[in-house]
Design a protein around this motif. Structure first.
Motif, PDB file in Angstrom:
ATOM      1  N   UNK A 131       0.773  -1.056  -0.078  1.00 24.87           N
ATOM      2  CA  UNK A 131       0.034  -0.132   0.038  1.00 24.87           C
ATOM      3  C   UNK A 131       0.915   1.179   0.110  1.00 24.87           C
ATOM      4  N   UNK A 132       1.836   1.241   0.971  1.00 23.47           N
ATOM      5  CA  UNK A 132       2.749   2.294   0.608  1.00 23.47           C
ATOM      6  C   UNK A 132       3.515   2.573  -0.528  1.00 23.47           C
ATOM      7  N   UNK A 133       3.975   1.561  -1.074  1.00 20.09           N
ATOM      8  CA  UNK A 133       4.503   1.524  -2.332  1.00 20.09           C
ATOM      9  C   UNK A 133       3.836   1.842  -3.425  1.00 20.09           C
ATOM     10  N   UNK A 134       2.444   1.591  -3.435  1.00 19.59           N
ATOM     11  CA  UNK A 134       1.420   2.408  -4.431  1.00 19.59           C
ATOM     12  C   UNK A 134       1.283   3.725  -4.179  1.00 19.59           C
ATOM     13  N   UNK A 135       1.413   4.284  -2.803  1.00 16.47           N
ATOM     14  CA  UNK A 135       1.301   5.671  -2.783  1.00 16.47           C
ATOM     15  C   UNK A 135       2.416   6.718  -2.979  1.00 16.47           C
ATOM     16  N   UNK A 136       3.765   5.839  -2.905  1.00 13.97           N
ATOM     17  CA  UNK A 136       4.810   6.469  -3.230  1.00 13.97           C
ATOM     18  C   UNK A 136       4.553   6.966  -4.720  1.00 13.97           C
ATOM     19  N   UNK A 137       4.140   5.625  -5.822  1.00 14.35           N
ATOM     20  CA  UNK A 137       3.984   6.020  -7.167  1.00 14.35           C
ATOM     21  C   UNK A 137       2.970   7.067  -7.423  1.00 14.35           C
ATOM     22  N   UNK A 138       1.873   7.022  -6.590  1.00 10.81           N
ATOM     23  CA  UNK A 138       0.794   8.157  -6.729  1.00 10.81           C
ATOM     24  C   UNK A 138       1.346   9.566  -6.775  1.00 10.81           C
ATOM     25  N   UNK A 139       2.206   9.856  -5.565  1.00  8.55           N
ATOM     26  CA  UNK A 139       2.815  11.219  -5.458  1.00  8.55           C
ATOM     27  C   UNK A 139       3.884  11.560  -6.101  1.00  8.55           C
ATOM     28  N   UNK A 140       4.857  10.463  -6.668  1.00  2.41           N
ATOM     29  CA  UNK A 140       5.740  11.062  -7.549  1.00  2.41           C
ATOM     30  C   UNK A 140       5.327  11.430  -8.786  1.00  2.41           C
ATOM     31  N   UNK A 141       4.064  10.550  -9.389  1.00  3.61           N
ATOM     32  CA  UNK A 141       3.307  10.976 -10.463  1.00  3.61           C
ATOM     33  C   UNK A 141       2.933  12.537 -10.373  1.00  3.61           C
ATOM     34  N   UNK A 142       2.436  12.708  -9.229  1.00  5.94           N
ATOM     35  CA  UNK A 142       1.752  14.187  -9.080  1.00  5.94           C
ATOM     36  C   UNK A 142       2.965  15.152  -8.851  1.00  5.94           C
ATOM     37  N   UNK A 143       3.938  14.737  -8.293  1.00  4.10           N
ATOM     38  CA  UNK A 143       5.235  15.543  -8.275  1.00  4.10           C
ATOM     39  C   UNK A 143       5.686  16.006  -9.582  1.00  4.10           C
ATOM     40  N   UNK A 144       5.872  14.753 -10.607  1.00  8.21           N
ATOM     41  CA  UNK A 144       6.401  14.848 -11.904  1.00  8.21           C
ATOM     42  C   UNK A 144       5.462  15.788 -12.811  1.00  8.21           C
ATOM     43  N   UNK A 145       4.226  15.889 -12.573  1.00  6.71           N
ATOM     44  CA  UNK A 145       3.380  16.794 -13.186  1.00  6.71           C
ATOM     45  C   UNK A 145       3.357  18.352 -12.685  1.00  6.71           C
ATOM     46  N   UNK A 146       3.684  18.516 -11.633  1.00  5.96           N
ATOM     47  CA  UNK A 146       3.510  19.821 -11.144  1.00  5.96           C
ATOM     48  C   UNK A 146       4.717  20.456 -10.808  1.00  5.96           C
ATOM     49  N   UNK A 147       6.063  19.748 -10.895  1.00  4.64           N
ATOM     50  CA  UNK A 147       7.352  20.499 -10.433  1.00  4.64           C
ATOM     51  C   UNK A 147       7.519  21.639 -11.324  1.00  4.64           C
ATOM     52  N   UNK A 148       7.758  22.728 -10.984  1.00  2.46           N
ATOM     53  CA  UNK A 148       8.274  23.709 -11.378  1.00  2.46           C
ATOM     54  C   UNK A 148       7.130  24.417 -12.324  1.00  2.46           C
ATOM     55  N   UNK A 149       5.873  23.885 -11.814  1.00  2.63           N
ATOM     56  CA  UNK A 149       4.600  24.515 -12.612  1.00  2.63           C
ATOM     57  C   UNK A 149       3.552  25.171 -11.483  1.00  2.63           C
ATOM     58  N   UNK A 150       3.075  24.027 -10.852  1.00  2.00           N
ATOM     59  CA  UNK A 150       2.218  24.214  -9.788  1.00  2.00           C
ATOM     60  C   UNK A 150       2.897  24.255  -8.358  1.00  2.00           C
ATOM     61  N   UNK A 151       3.383  25.312  -7.854  1.00  4.18           N
ATOM     62  CA  UNK A 151       4.395  25.199  -6.746  1.00  4.18           C
ATOM     63  C   UNK A 151       3.610  24.724  -5.431  1.00  4.18           C
ATOM     64  N   UNK A 152       2.320  25.061  -5.227  1.00  6.14           N
ATOM     65  CA  UNK A 152       1.591  24.795  -4.042  1.00  6.14           C
ATOM     66  C   UNK A 152       1.342  23.126  -4.100  1.00  6.14           C
ATOM     67  N   UNK A 153       0.787  22.681  -5.248  1.00  5.33           N
ATOM     68  CA  UNK A 153       0.369  21.203  -5.293  1.00  5.33           C
ATOM     69  C   UNK A 153       1.602  20.548  -5.335  1.00  5.33           C
ATOM     70  N   UNK A 154       2.568  20.858  -5.501  1.00  2.00           N
ATOM     71  CA  UNK A 154       3.935  20.183  -5.806  1.00  2.00           C
ATOM     72  C   UNK A 154       4.709  20.081  -4.144  1.00  2.00           C
ATOM     73  N   UNK A 155       4.726  21.096  -3.592  1.00  2.00           N
ATOM     74  CA  UNK A 155       5.161  21.000  -2.057  1.00  2.00           C
ATOM     75  C   UNK A 155       4.326  20.061  -1.323  1.00  2.00           C
ATOM     76  N   UNK A 156       3.069  20.329  -1.555  1.00  2.00           N
ATOM     77  CA  UNK A 156       2.051  19.559  -0.576  1.00  2.00           C
ATOM     78  C   UNK A 156       2.345  17.927  -1.168  1.00  2.00           C
ATOM     79  N   UNK A 157       2.279  17.549  -2.352  1.00  2.00           N
ATOM     80  CA  UNK A 157       2.576  16.053  -2.681  1.00  2.00           C
ATOM     81  C   UNK A 157       4.158  15.718  -2.136  1.00  2.00           C
ATOM     82  N   UNK A 158       5.171  16.808  -2.474  1.00  2.00           N
ATOM     83  CA  UNK A 158       6.150  16.212  -1.915  1.00  2.00           C
ATOM     84  C   UNK A 158       6.145  16.139  -0.345  1.00  2.00           C
ATOM     85  N   UNK A 159       5.683  16.714   0.283  1.00  2.00           N
ATOM     86  CA  UNK A 159       5.704  16.601   1.758  1.00  2.00           C
ATOM     87  C   UNK A 159       4.753  15.137   2.078  1.00  2.00           C
ATOM     88  N   UNK A 160       3.824  14.790   1.248  1.00  2.00           N
ATOM     89  CA  UNK A 160       3.062  13.454   1.424  1.00  2.00           C
ATOM     90  C   UNK A 160       3.976  12.466   1.051  1.00  2.00           C
TER      91      UNK A 160
END
Lengths: 188, 114
Positions: free
Chosen positions: A116-145
């Motif tokens: 379950x944790x490995x799946x979550x890592x995939x989920x937030x890595x995907x969101x970080x990849x999508x938002x890096x350098x573009x949506x700073x707030x979502x990126x920071x939140x997703x990176x924290x998670x």
């Protein structure tokens, strides 16, 4: 909705509807995992004293915190949670973390948790990849998670004999050292 | 059915997937280590297309709910490995993907739909 909050993300080249869908799916996975981890935690009786129970509790509470931290961002971007919780559960970005057929099987329990944790890592890595350098707030939140999910994986992986985690469990249950600054409500 | 053309090899570089429709059937092409594999393009979990799936170490990861499949055998790897056997209604979610023979010739990918 935050009109400009959404606009600047669109201007950065992100399809906000796709991003919101990912965030809702992530929130659903956190919510359902909180539910399933509750069942896993109450059944983790006597494993390594009650050490495993305490670690599941940290992960369980932090997953609830992740849900709480994600929801405001969904609404800021013009999204919403589904009105029907059944729809919400079916959207979850990760499979359900069912209690094993034999709740006394500690290894089976740990496999459910670590996957379950490995799946979550995939989920937030995907969101970080999508938002890096573009949506700073979502990126920071997703990176924290993501930081907390990585620690959760390492805790359970350590229990499975896959090597040291390099981390220690929280001083207080579900302290969320990375995500707590995104918690606008009291996290207890 | 004989082999049908599925696309150009450069359209599916190593480490990537591409969803195509062959004879009206969704098929996912996945390139791992320079070898192209073809599997059914619909995840058995909720019947969603595998478009945008990632591939790593022969494992295809569904972009919707992160169900994972071995591209060589089509077998579900996760969550079948943790789904409890005493909940048989879950079995339908973790059915294997169809697998199809692939031939790459002169830069073109050919898939045998059987």
């Amino acid at each position: 909705m935050g009109k400009v909050a959404r606009q600047v993300v669109e201007q950065a080249g992100i399809d906000v509807n796709v991003l919101v869908d990912k965030l809702v799916r992530a929130a659903a996975a956190e919510f359902t995992t909180f539910y399933y981890y509750t069942i896993l935690r109450v059944n983790s009786i006597g494993f390594d004293g009650e050490g495993l129970k305490e670690i599941i509790e940290d992960a369980r509470i932090e997953d609830r915190n992740h849900y709480e931290a994600l929801v405001p961002r969904i609404y800021e971007l013009g999204g919403a949670l589904p009105r029907d919780i059944r729809t919400f559960a079916d959207m979850a970005a990760c499979p359900d973390a069912y209690l094993p057929a034999d709740p006394r099987d500690m290894k089976a329990m740990l496999n459910v948790l670590v996957e379950a944790e490995r799946c979550a890592i995939r989920v937030y890595t995907d969101i970080c990849n999508m938002t890096a350098g573009k949506d700073h707030r979502t990126y920071e939140l997703s990176l924290a998670i993501l930081n907390e999910e990585v620690e959760h994986e390492s805790w359970f992986s350590e229990y499975l004999g896959e090597g040291p985690s390099g981390h220690f469990r929280r001083g207080a249950p579900g302290a969320s050292p990375y995500v707590r600054r995104f918690m606008t409500a009291d996290i207890g | 059915m004989a082999f049908v053309k599925a696309g150009r090899a450069e359209e599916v570089p190593p480490g990537y997937t591409k969803l195509v429709r062959l004879a009206g059937r969704p098929v996912l092409l996945a390139n791992w280590g320079g070898r192209v594999f073809a599997v059914g393009g619909v995840c058995p979990h909720q019947g969603k297309l595998l478009e945008g799936a990632t591939v790593w170490d022969h494992v295809v990861d569904c972009p919707w709910h992160h169900f994972q499949f071995d591209v060589r055998t089509g077998q579900n790897l996760y969550p079948r490995n943790v789904y409890p056997r005493d909940l048989p209604h879950l079995e339908a979610q973790v059915r294997p993907l169809e697998t199809y023979p692939v031939r790459v010739a002169e830069g073109e990918i050919w898939v045998d739909l059987g």
